[in-house]
Design a protein around this motif. Structure first.
Motif, PDB file in Angstrom:
ATOM      1  N   PHE A   1       0.262  -1.018   0.195  1.00 33.22           N
ATOM      2  CA  PHE A   1      -0.082  -0.471  -0.128  1.00 33.22           C
ATOM      3  C   PHE A   1       0.859   1.091   0.391  1.00 33.22           C
ATOM      4  CE2 PHE A   1       0.953   1.065   4.759  1.00 33.22           C
ATOM      5  CZ  PHE A   1       1.037  -0.464   5.238  1.00 33.22           C
ATOM      6  N   THR A   2       0.716   2.246   0.274  1.00 37.63           N
ATOM      7  CA  THR A   2       0.705   3.667  -0.175  1.00 37.63           C
ATOM      8  C   THR A   2       0.499   4.692   0.816  1.00 37.63           C
ATOM      9  OG1 THR A   2       0.692   3.880  -2.860  1.00 37.63           O
ATOM     10  CG2 THR A   2       1.654   5.264  -1.786  1.00 37.63           C
ATOM     11  N   GLN A   3       1.827   5.372   1.362  1.00 35.46           N
ATOM     12  CA  GLN A   3       1.980   6.199   2.141  1.00 35.46           C
ATOM     13  C   GLN A   3       2.185   7.215   1.737  1.00 35.46           C
ATOM     14  OE1 GLN A   3       3.659   5.141   6.102  1.00 35.46           O
ATOM     15  NE2 GLN A   3       2.018   4.079   6.442  1.00 35.46           N
ATOM     16  N   ILE A   4       1.731   8.906   2.206  1.00 34.69           N
ATOM     17  CA  ILE A   4       1.906   9.922   2.066  1.00 34.69           C
ATOM     18  C   ILE A   4       3.056  10.408   3.370  1.00 34.69           C
ATOM     19  CG2 ILE A   4       2.093  12.092   1.424  1.00 34.69           C
ATOM     20  CD1 ILE A   4      -0.693  11.770   0.612  1.00 34.69           C
ATOM     21  N   ASP A   5       4.722   9.990   3.175  1.00 40.29           N
ATOM     22  CA  ASP A   5       5.323   9.151   4.378  1.00 40.29           C
ATOM     23  C   ASP A   5       5.780  10.786   4.985  1.00 40.29           C
ATOM     24  OD1 ASP A   5       6.061   7.917   6.845  1.00 40.29           O
ATOM     25  OD2 ASP A   5       7.796   7.735   5.910  1.00 40.29           O
ATOM     26  N   LEU A   6       6.126  11.802   6.212  1.00 38.95           N
ATOM     27  CA  LEU A   6       6.773  12.783   6.418  1.00 38.95           C
ATOM     28  C   LEU A   6       6.880  12.661   7.810  1.00 38.95           C
ATOM     29  CD1 LEU A   6       4.888  15.272   7.815  1.00 38.95           C
ATOM     30  CD2 LEU A   6       3.236  14.743   6.080  1.00 38.95           C
TER      31      LEU A   6
ATOM     32  N   LEU B   1      -7.048   8.120   8.964  1.00 40.38           N
ATOM     33  CA  LEU B   1      -6.545   8.270   8.029  1.00 40.38           C
ATOM     34  C   LEU B   1      -4.904   7.765   8.193  1.00 40.38           C
ATOM     35  CD1 LEU B   1      -7.686  11.560   6.329  1.00 40.38           C
ATOM     36  CD2 LEU B   1      -8.781   9.217   6.024  1.00 40.38           C
ATOM     37  N   GLY B   2      -4.487   7.976   9.212  1.00 34.24           N
ATOM     38  CA  GLY B   2      -2.582   7.985   9.747  1.00 34.24           C
ATOM     39  C   GLY B   2      -2.516   7.870  11.032  1.00 34.24           C
ATOM     40  N   SER B   3      -1.913   7.930  10.846  1.00 33.97           N
ATOM     41  CA  SER B   3      -1.005   8.291  12.989  1.00 33.97           C
ATOM     42  C   SER B   3       0.198   8.656  12.364  1.00 33.97           C
ATOM     43  CB  SER B   3      -1.395   6.882  13.515  1.00 33.97           C
ATOM     44  OG  SER B   3      -0.420   5.847  12.754  1.00 33.97           O
ATOM     45  N   GLY B   4       1.160   8.740  13.727  1.00 37.59           N
ATOM     46  CA  GLY B   4       2.290   9.849  13.723  1.00 37.59           C
ATOM     47  C   GLY B   4       2.762  10.058  15.370  1.00 37.59           C
ATOM     48  N   SER B   5       4.118  10.446  15.367  1.00 36.13           N
ATOM     49  CA  SER B   5       4.100  11.092  16.712  1.00 36.13           C
ATOM     50  C   SER B   5       5.383  11.652  16.615  1.00 36.13           C
ATOM     51  CB  SER B   5       5.017   9.628  17.429  1.00 36.13           C
ATOM     52  OG  SER B   5       5.159   8.583  16.681  1.00 36.13           O
TER      53      SER B   5
ATOM     54  N   PRO C   1      15.556  17.764  17.764  1.00 34.12           N
ATOM     55  CA  PRO C   1      14.063  16.223  17.627  1.00 34.12           C
ATOM     56  C   PRO C   1      13.034  16.827  16.578  1.00 34.12           C
ATOM     57  CG  PRO C   1      14.050  19.133  18.819  1.00 34.12           C
ATOM     58  CD  PRO C   1      15.830  18.836  18.162  1.00 34.12           C
ATOM     59  N   HIS C   2      12.249  15.608  17.059  1.00 32.78           N
ATOM     60  CA  HIS C   2      11.967  15.152  14.787  1.00 32.78           C
ATOM     61  C   HIS C   2      10.667  14.561  15.247  1.00 32.78           C
ATOM     62  CE1 HIS C   2      14.189  11.833  15.504  1.00 32.78           C
ATOM     63  NE2 HIS C   2      13.474  11.197  14.772  1.00 32.78           N
ATOM     64  N   GLY C   3       9.564  14.527  14.890  1.00 35.40           N
ATOM     65  CA  GLY C   3       8.664  13.572  14.107  1.00 35.40           C
ATOM     66  C   GLY C   3       8.126  13.854  13.160  1.00 35.40           C
ATOM     67  N   GLY C   4       6.683  13.031  12.731  1.00 35.21           N
ATOM     68  CA  GLY C   4       6.344  13.070  11.517  1.00 35.21           C
ATOM     69  C   GLY C   4       4.958  12.465  11.479  1.00 35.21           C
ATOM     70  N   PHE C   5       4.343  11.880   9.725  1.00 42.42           N
ATOM     71  CA  PHE C   5       3.370  11.064  10.118  1.00 42.42           C
ATOM     72  C   PHE C   5       3.185  10.550   9.083  1.00 42.42           C
ATOM     73  CE2 PHE C   5      -1.169  11.154   9.303  1.00 42.42           C
ATOM     74  CZ  PHE C   5      -2.087  11.158  10.898  1.00 42.42           C
ATOM     75  N   ALA C   6       2.130   9.071   8.613  1.00 44.67           N
ATOM     76  CA  ALA C   6       2.111   8.678   7.436  1.00 44.67           C
ATOM     77  C   ALA C   6       0.832   9.076   7.271  1.00 44.67           C
ATOM     78  CB  ALA C   6       2.621   7.302   7.598  1.00 44.67           C
ATOM     79  N   ILE C   7       0.175   9.298   5.965  1.00 45.63           N
ATOM     80  CA  ILE C   7      -1.239   8.903   5.634  1.00 45.63           C
ATOM     81  C   ILE C   7      -1.585   7.988   4.540  1.00 45.63           C
ATOM     82  CG2 ILE C   7      -3.029  10.343   3.709  1.00 45.63           C
ATOM     83  CD1 ILE C   7      -1.231  13.181   5.346  1.00 45.63           C
TER      84      ILE C   7
END
Length: 590
Positions: A243-248, A488-492, A532-538
RNA sequence: GGGGCUGUAGCUCAGCUGGUUAGAGUGCCGGUCUGUCACACCGGAGGUCGCGGGUUCGAGCCCCGUCAGCCCCGCCA
């Protein structure tokens, strides 16, 4: 010739309008339908832009062209040349975008003769789709259908819009490996055997998680990728093995920054599909979501929320509640506006659904004027019900037990009530953020705390002290985007302190040596100066499915797998030959 | 891994309580037809009732097994 013109054509079929009248055009396309009236032949010619009617007649078509037009089979690829003609008013077809014109064909070339299609591409009004098995087996035909073409064209636009939005926010699109390293936890990996290293395997990525964190350590600051991900788990209508994620991912950010980025992308995607969405999205904590909706992905299009009625109900001495009431149990329920319209059969089916989820069952009360009825109706007065928010014509649906059991039951009951009563939604597009997820959840089998997310999720700074003593009370800097009851997605926000990261690996049951062997490269990177960093994947397929109004992911993926993870068109997976296996140092047990 | 639904003509489906030669629409083939747009009309071909076994005088229908597709539970950090 228009800019779209090529060696074979001047226009696309579906783009012709009244303004093209009197132009000489060449069109290439597939024979969608043919209507042969004897002396006149009409062919609906189709390409990705749509249909146009091509007319063959003695006044403008040479006899051999007219004759061959009468013999054209469905799905044959042809090129026609002729004049675009405005149709007389009484011959226009308002159901067709091109219906004000037709093409009077002077030439006809058959470029791609076609055998009779195994499943229909042109479907009669009201005719059912072919069985999904056949649609997947004959995907080259199924994808010709205008609906599927529209889905994939929407998908393209959404992808471009996501790229544009993130690029404008100064995110860099960086690719990460597909051949990567097996991960110890989470979903099953797809493994790829190594030829050069006997007995060793690459894994296909479940997500680019570690790579994107490494890119932050490398200083790229803002990364995104339209990332293909692979998980070898059982499938659903909304789950495919690839599957495809918009990963950021972004550096020097807190949770607010990430939520802002993701909102910008989602608002742009919905706008691309023609919907105007307000920002910011409402928030609720995981605790609130579970309390009010019984799920971490609430459908907030509807107001109906779960209430705690333990205190109000306890004095009534209802046996159904009394018998189950003990430590940690609560009576919770739904005050259903207009619930009087639920039939006895509806209520029985709701109760049955509740039981199947392991609940104690469903107690119910209906209020109709002075009449109070229902399984526990005799214990309630109009006044009591009024205090619970149950008015005339309403119903109360209740269950009792520990939250772990009642939450899923009430979630299901709420969804079913909404489905059956079909109330008008408060909004068509209910986005929300669910924040403050717990870092751990109890293992259903052992009760031991296990990680609820991937082990790079940062504990909530206020809860770090509870990490050892009271892990289940420890919140995470983890957040989900929810839309109309779909995740729709999750992140941290990620862990950047290698010492904290080591403690988390220890929680996973990894010895320091194992942690080093599996994640040494990440620990080394974190120790080398990590921002420090964080992100998300849709979940991009899911977004596309929802915006296309499609029934399953399979309708927005060109070549999807079945629920048994097979590709019916190309026939994957397939056995490997003995020579290939030998090269890969693999022996197959049967 | 478990549960449910479905499987009959190329496609979509009907097929009664187990009973004679398994039907319809559409598509396909042949024919008529100059304004259709799901063209119309006439004629025709087309079946391993998913597969294997069983019960029965007799199975598309009942039983067991199996395969495939879909949906659900588990699973999906």
């Amino acid at each position: 010739m228009t800019p779209k013109g090529t060696a074979w054509r001047t226009h696309r079929c579906g783009e012709l309008r009244a303004a093209h009248a009197r132009q000489r055009v060449r069109l290439g396309g597939w024979v969608h339908r043919r209507r042969d009236l004897g002396g006149l032949v009409f062919v609906d010619l189709r390409d990705r832009a749509g249909l146009v009617q091509v007319a063959f007649g003695p006044g403008w078509s040479p006899p051999d062209v007219l004759a061959r037009a009468g013999g054209l089979g469905s799905e044959t690829v042809v090129v026609v040349e002729g004049e675009v003609v405005a149709r007389p008013p009484d011959m226009r077809n308002s159901e067709l975008a091109t219906g004000d014109v037709e093409v009077h064909a002077a030439q006809l070339e058959i470029l791609g003769p076609a055998v009779t299609p195994a499943i229909p591409v042109a479907r009669a009004k009201g005719e059912d789709l072919a069985a999904e098995e056949l649609r997947l087996k004959y995907r080259h035909l199924d994808l010709r259908r205008p609906e599927m073409q529209a889905n994939l064209m929407l998908r393209h636009r959404l992808l471009q819009r996501a790229r544009e939005t993130l690029s404008d926010l100064e995110f860099l699109e960086i690719e990460t490996p597909i051949l990567t390293k097996p991960t110890p936890e989470g979903a099953r990996d797809y493994l790829v055997p190594s030829r050069l290293h006997a007995g060793e395997f690459y894994a296909l990525p479940q997500s680019p998680q570690i790579y994107k964190q490494l890119l932050m350590v490398c200083g790229f600051d803002r990364y995104f990728q339209i990332a293909r991900c692979f998980r070898d788990e059982d499938l659903r209508y909304d789950r495919q093995p690839e599957f495809t994620q918009i990963d950021l991912e972004a550096s020097f950010v807190g949770q607010e920054d990430v939520l802002g980025f993701v909102e910008a992308v989602l608002v742009a995607l919905w706008e691309e599909a023609g919907h105007v969405i307000g920002r910011p999205f409402p928030r609720l904590t995981h605790r609130e979501a579970m309390e009010r909706y019984g799920t971490d992905k609430p459908d907030q299009r509807y107001d109906l929320a779960i209430a705690d009625w333990t205190a109000q109900v306890r004095p009534l001495g209802v046996p159904f509640f009394q018998s189950v009431m003990k430590d940690g149990s609560r009576v919770r329920g739904l005050a259903v506006k207009g619930g009087g319209a639920l039939s006895r059969k509806d209520v029985d089916q709701l109760a049955e659904a509740a039981k199947q989820l392991g609940g104690a069952g469903l107690a119910w009360v209906k209020r109709q004027g002075e009449q109070i009825s229902g399984s526990v109706g005799k214990h309630f007065t109009a006044e009591t019900l009024g205090r619970l928010g149950v008015g005339d014509g309403d119903a109360a649906l209740m269950t009792v037990g520990p939250d772990r059991v009642t939450s899923p039951v009430l979630d299901k009951v709420r969804q079913e009530v909404i489905r059956r009563l079909a109330p008008r939604p408060a909004t068509a597009h209910a986005f929300c953020w669910v924040v403050e997820f717990p870092l751990f959840e109890p293992d259903p089998a052992t009760g031991r705390p296990v990680f609820a997310h991937h082990p790079f999720t940062s504990p909530h700074p206020e809860d770090v002290a509870k990490l050892e003593g009271d892990p289940l009370a420890c919140r995470a800097l983890h957040y989900d985007a929810v839309y109309n009851g779909h995740e729709l997605g999750s992140g941290s926000i990620r862990i950047t302190d290698p010492a904290v990261q080591r403690r988390v690996f220890a929680h996973l049951g990894l010895t320091p040596a194992e942690a080093e062997a599996r994640f040494g490269f990440l620990l080394a990177a974190l120790a080398a100066g990590a921002p420090p960093h964080g992100g998300f994947a849709i979940g991009f397929d899911r977004v596309t499915m929802l915006l296309a109004g499609a029934a399953s992911l399979r309708d927005v993926i060109a070549f999807p797998k079945t629920t048994a993870a097979r590709a019916l068109f190309e026939g994957a997976p397939a056995p490997a030959g003995p020579a290939d296996l030998a090269t890969l140092h693999i022996e197959v047990k049967r």
